[in-house]
Write a protein that holds these residues in place. Structure first.
Motif, PDB file in Angstrom:
ATOM      1  N   ASP A  33       0.266   5.055  -2.238  1.00  0.00           N
ATOM      2  CA  ASP A  33      -0.134   6.177  -1.386  1.00  0.00           C
ATOM      3  C   ASP A  33       0.491   7.468  -1.917  1.00  0.00           C
ATOM      4  OD1 ASP A  33      -0.784   7.967   0.603  1.00  0.00           O
ATOM      5  OD2 ASP A  33      -0.344   6.599   2.249  1.00  0.00           O
ATOM      6  N   TYR A  55      -0.279   0.125   9.403  1.00  0.00           N
ATOM      7  CA  TYR A  55       0.218   0.876   8.238  1.00  0.00           C
ATOM      8  C   TYR A  55       1.265   1.907   8.657  1.00  0.00           C
ATOM      9  CZ  TYR A  55       0.186   3.597   3.938  1.00  0.00           C
ATOM     10  OH  TYR A  55       0.563   4.246   2.776  1.00  0.00           O
ATOM     11  N   ASP A  60       0.820  -1.219   0.000  1.00  0.00           N
ATOM     12  CA  ASP A  60       0.000   0.000   0.000  1.00  0.00           C
ATOM     13  C   ASP A  60       0.851   1.266   0.000  1.00  0.00           C
ATOM     14  OD1 ASP A  60      -2.295  -1.527   0.002  1.00  0.00           O
ATOM     15  OD2 ASP A  60      -2.614  -1.393   2.179  1.00  0.00           O
TER      16      ASP A  60
END
Length: 270
Positions: free
Chosen positions: A40, A240, A36
């Motif tokens: 981003d 995250y 991810d």
């Protein structure tokens, strides 16, 4: 073990989970958090901003730090006092420094008032536009970092044997030649320390940005460390944010070790 290895290992473990403090359980997600990171866009923007600030602050701090050290390189009481005063910005908390400068840089602050007194603009939004806010952050962080750089360069200059300067004068070397052939080689280890510590300190910049601009305007002055903490404690994305922390650690360590290696080789050549 308690204050370094355990937090590092814990953060690494969390980066492979979807840990959220609002949920009782967390699930192992493998490399999903790391995947991810590449999608981003906001993280990419913070990395670009952080690298810009790192480069500017490192250059400015070392150039002005060396210049101040050369100017204050005198063994008298007044110069010793001035060297002490130069170090004051480094002693102050980053939060305190940011509050002081925010009062100076607001539209009704001291800077605009001073500019108005000399007939220049008096309503510049130093913290309200992207370019000026970035410039302001670089200036404030540089102001703090110059203090440390000056002290390190001052200490390095004290180790240069006066006999080398005398020998250079006898050979007919001027001031610039003495600086290039004697001063720079002898203070090279101090320069390595300053550059590397400036890099590491600026990569984890948070407090000045949090107080000065709050990451604005429109999130354009968010550092990676600022975004990391926002993801963790505002969005509750502990997994995250731990992946971001690992990325920032790897990036900082990689650049710091590379710069150290290159500067050490330069010391040998000098």
């Amino acid at each position: 073990m308690l204050f370094l290895l355990y937090p590092l290992g814990r953060s690494l473990f969390l980066s492979f989970t979807d840990r959220n403090p609002l949920k009782a359980d967390s699930t192992f997600v493998g490399l999903r958090n790391y995947a991810d990171l590449f999608d981003d866009d906001r993280l990419l923007a913070t990395l670009k901003f952080t690298l810009l600030v790192v480069v500017v602050v490192t250059l400015v701090a070392n150039v002005f730090g060396l210049a101040f050290a050369l100017l204050l390189n005198r063994d008298t009481r007044n110069y010793r006092v001035m060297r002490t005063l130069v170090f004051v910005p480094q002693v102050l908390s980053g939060v305190i420094v940011a509050f002081i400068w925010r009062s100076i840089l607001t539209q009704n602050g001291l800077l605009n008032a001073a500019l108005a007194q000399v007939g220049l603009t008096s309503d510049t939004a130093w913290l309200g536009s992207t370019n000026l806010a970035t410039l302001s952050i670089c200036a404030v962080v540089s102001w703090m970092t110059i203090a440390f750089a000056t002290v390190v360069y001052s200490a390095a200059l004290r180790t240069v044997p006066p006999e080398l300067y005398e020998a250079a004068r006898v050979d007919g070397a001027g001031a610039f030649e003495r600086f290039r052939a004697v001063t720079l080689p002898m203070i090279a280890p101090g320069m390595t320390i300053n550059v590397v510590l400036c890099l590491i300190t600026t990569f984890k910049l948070y407090d000045v940005i949090a107080v000065l601009t709050g990451g604005g305007p429109a999130n354009t002055t968010q550092s990676t460390a600022y975004y990391l903490l926002e993801a963790a404690f505002t969005q509750n994305l502990f997994g995250y944010s731990s992946a971001i922390a690992m990325l920032l650690l790897a990036l900082t360590a990689g650049i710091a070790y590379t710069v150290t290696f290159l500067l050490r080789r330069r010391e040998v050549r000098l």
